[in-house]
Design an enzyme around this catalytic site. Structure first.
Site, PDB file in Angstrom:
ATOM      1  N   HIS A   1       0.837  -1.209   0.000  1.00 19.57           N
ATOM      2  CA  HIS A   1       0.000   0.000   0.000  1.00 19.57           C
ATOM      3  C   HIS A   1       0.870   1.257   0.000  1.00 19.57           C
ATOM      4  CE1 HIS A   1      -3.227  -2.590   2.130  1.00 19.57           C
ATOM      5  NE2 HIS A   1      -3.634  -2.380   0.898  1.00 19.57           N
TER       6      HIS A   1
ATOM      7  N   LYS B   1     -16.434  -7.369   9.770  1.00 22.74           N
ATOM      8  CA  LYS B   1     -17.120  -7.361  11.071  1.00 22.74           C
ATOM      9  C   LYS B   1     -16.126  -7.326  12.234  1.00 22.74           C
ATOM     10  CE  LYS B   1     -21.646  -9.110  10.020  1.00 22.74           C
ATOM     11  NZ  LYS B   1     -21.962 -10.167   9.074  1.00 22.74           N
TER      12      LYS B   1
ATOM     13  N   ARG C   1      -1.473  -6.370  -8.449  1.00 21.97           N
ATOM     14  CA  ARG C   1      -0.312  -7.221  -8.175  1.00 21.97           C
ATOM     15  C   ARG C   1      -0.258  -8.391  -9.147  1.00 21.97           C
ATOM     16  NH1 ARG C   1      -2.357  -8.054  -2.231  1.00 21.97           N
ATOM     17  NH2 ARG C   1      -4.151  -8.108  -3.608  1.00 21.97           N
TER      18      ARG C   1
ATOM     19  N   SER D   1      -3.068  -7.539   2.890  1.00 22.05           N
ATOM     20  CA  SER D   1      -3.498  -7.355   4.289  1.00 22.05           C
ATOM     21  C   SER D   1      -3.989  -8.676   4.859  1.00 22.05           C
ATOM     22  CB  SER D   1      -4.634  -6.331   4.363  1.00 22.05           C
ATOM     23  OG  SER D   1      -4.184  -5.063   3.978  1.00 22.05           O
TER      24      SER D   1
END
Ligand code: PNS
Length: 171
Positions: free
Chosen positions: A25, A49, A98, A136
């Protein structure tokens, strides 16, 4: 959730969940900051969540990472990305590619966003190849299973993750 520092020039939005912000990022944001006058890193609220970091924490972390970059701002948003981009006066959305799998994911989103807001362009940039495998999701998985995330995330993020582990509130 309104953009700050509204100086002129072309603005690009780099949107994402950033849970957590990775070195991939960072590479993408810095490439964007060289192409555009201003960049807003826009953190999507309520994407997951049970995120590792709250949206407020992610904004604080990303601000710390880009604190020395004068044309990079950090904000959060919810709802439609194109609506947020319109409110900010952005010219473009920047996404990272990517691999071909990213393209397959991004292509329909780019066309849907163009359908919703024809004036807004999606610009795709390739990150440096050493980050081609960094996501991530995998970073979080390694972290949650007790592995080292060194080199996958900026040192600031690593410190925040270690603090999370120390308080043992991560899932
Ligand atoms: O880091 P992520 O989770 O891959 O980022 C995805 C993001 C935030 C770019 C995407 O979920 C998004 O744009 N969400 C906003 C909701 C929206 O506008 N949906 C329609 C897009 S076609």
């Amino acid at each position: 959730m309104t953009p700050t520092g509204t100086s002129g020039g072309r603005l690009a939005i780099v949107p994402g969940s950033f849970d957590p912000l990775t070195n991939g990022h960072v590479d993408l944001v810095l490439r964007s900051a060289r192409l555009f006058d201003r960049v807003t890193v826009a953190v999507l609220v309520n994407a997951e969540k049970q995120p590792l970091f709250t949206a407020a924490e992610r904004v604080a972390i990303i601000r710390e990472v880009f604190s020395v970059h004068a044309n990079v701002e950090v904000d959060s948003f919810d709802g439609l990305l194109v609506e947020y981009a319109r409110r900010c006066g952005a010219s473009a959305i920047v996404k990272g590619l990517r691999a071909v799998s990213d393209f397959e994911h991004e292509f329909p989103m780019a066309l849907m966003n163009r359908h919703l807001e024809p004036a807004l362009e999606t610009v795709c940039l390739m990150p440096a190849e050493q980050y081609a495998y960094v996501s991530s999701r995998l970073t979080k998985e390694v972290f949650r299973l007790g592995g080292s995330v060194h080199g996958l995330v900026p040192p600031v993020v690593e410190r925040w993750m270690q603090a999370k582990r120390a308080t043992a509130v991560h899932k």
